[in-house]
Design a protein around this motif. Sequence first.
Motif, PDB file in Angstrom:
ATOM      1  N   TRP A   5      -6.393  90.613  14.800  1.00  0.00           N
ATOM      2  CA  TRP A   5      -6.990  89.371  15.300  1.00  0.00           C
ATOM      3  C   TRP A   5      -8.414  89.269  14.766  1.00  0.00           C
ATOM      4  O   TRP A   5      -9.131  90.260  14.670  1.00  0.00           O
ATOM      5  CB  TRP A   5      -7.022  89.361  16.822  1.00  0.00           C
ATOM      6  CG  TRP A   5      -7.657  88.157  17.428  1.00  0.00           C
ATOM      7  CD1 TRP A   5      -7.083  86.940  17.637  1.00  0.00           C
ATOM      8  CD2 TRP A   5      -9.010  88.030  17.886  1.00  0.00           C
ATOM      9  NE1 TRP A   5      -7.989  86.073  18.204  1.00  0.00           N
ATOM     10  CE2 TRP A   5      -9.181  86.735  18.374  1.00  0.00           C
ATOM     11  CE3 TRP A   5     -10.090  88.913  17.934  1.00  0.00           C
ATOM     12  CZ2 TRP A   5     -10.385  86.276  18.892  1.00  0.00           C
ATOM     13  CZ3 TRP A   5     -11.295  88.476  18.448  1.00  0.00           C
ATOM     14  CH2 TRP A   5     -11.432  87.155  18.932  1.00  0.00           C
ATOM     15  N   GLU A  92       2.508  90.165  18.954  1.00  0.00           N
ATOM     16  CA  GLU A  92       2.228  89.083  19.904  1.00  0.00           C
ATOM     17  C   GLU A  92       3.468  88.271  20.262  1.00  0.00           C
ATOM     18  O   GLU A  92       3.481  87.568  21.263  1.00  0.00           O
ATOM     19  CB  GLU A  92       1.118  88.172  19.398  1.00  0.00           C
ATOM     20  CG  GLU A  92       1.507  87.241  18.274  1.00  0.00           C
ATOM     21  CD  GLU A  92       0.377  86.301  17.895  1.00  0.00           C
ATOM     22  OE1 GLU A  92       0.006  85.459  18.727  1.00  0.00           O
ATOM     23  OE2 GLU A  92      -0.137  86.438  16.780  1.00  0.00           O
ATOM     24  N   ILE A 108      -9.956  89.970  23.367  1.00  0.00           N
ATOM     25  CA  ILE A 108     -10.216  88.592  22.938  1.00  0.00           C
ATOM     26  C   ILE A 108     -11.105  87.905  23.972  1.00  0.00           C
ATOM     27  O   ILE A 108     -12.106  87.272  23.615  1.00  0.00           O
ATOM     28  CB  ILE A 108      -8.895  87.819  22.715  1.00  0.00           C
ATOM     29  CG1 ILE A 108      -8.177  88.364  21.481  1.00  0.00           C
ATOM     30  CG2 ILE A 108      -9.162  86.317  22.577  1.00  0.00           C
ATOM     31  CD1 ILE A 108      -6.759  87.861  21.310  1.00  0.00           C
TER      32      ILE A 108
END
Length: 123
Positions: A5, A92, A108
């Motif tokens: 990410w 994910e 995140i």
Amino acid sequence: MRTIWTSKNKMYRIVEHEDDSYDLDNLKGDMFNPKVNTSISEAQLKKEEIEFERLIEREGVYGYELEKWDSSPGVGWTHVDSCWGFVGQYDENDTSGIFKHYIVDEFITMSQKDSDRTSEVSK
């Protein structure tokens, strides 16, 4: 190492590392202890323990690191936080719940809060 990410502003990323120093007993914890899990038969616990060990052998163990970009000369990516001991690589789209590791969402959120705080300071 695999980057899983990156923030939209490219200031944060989450990196997945293979955990080659994990401790199997630590990963198991009390999950397969018949004194703790009294509602499950010892035979069933042993079966699940063997399945867990096979899963680890097949999928490996991983850790996740949140990093922040520091543009200072010679610095680059810096460590913010990390968490280790997750079975299997992050996915994910995993619907089984095994490989969509909660820590990724937490990192995140952490990066977004830090980014918001940083932008407030620079105003």
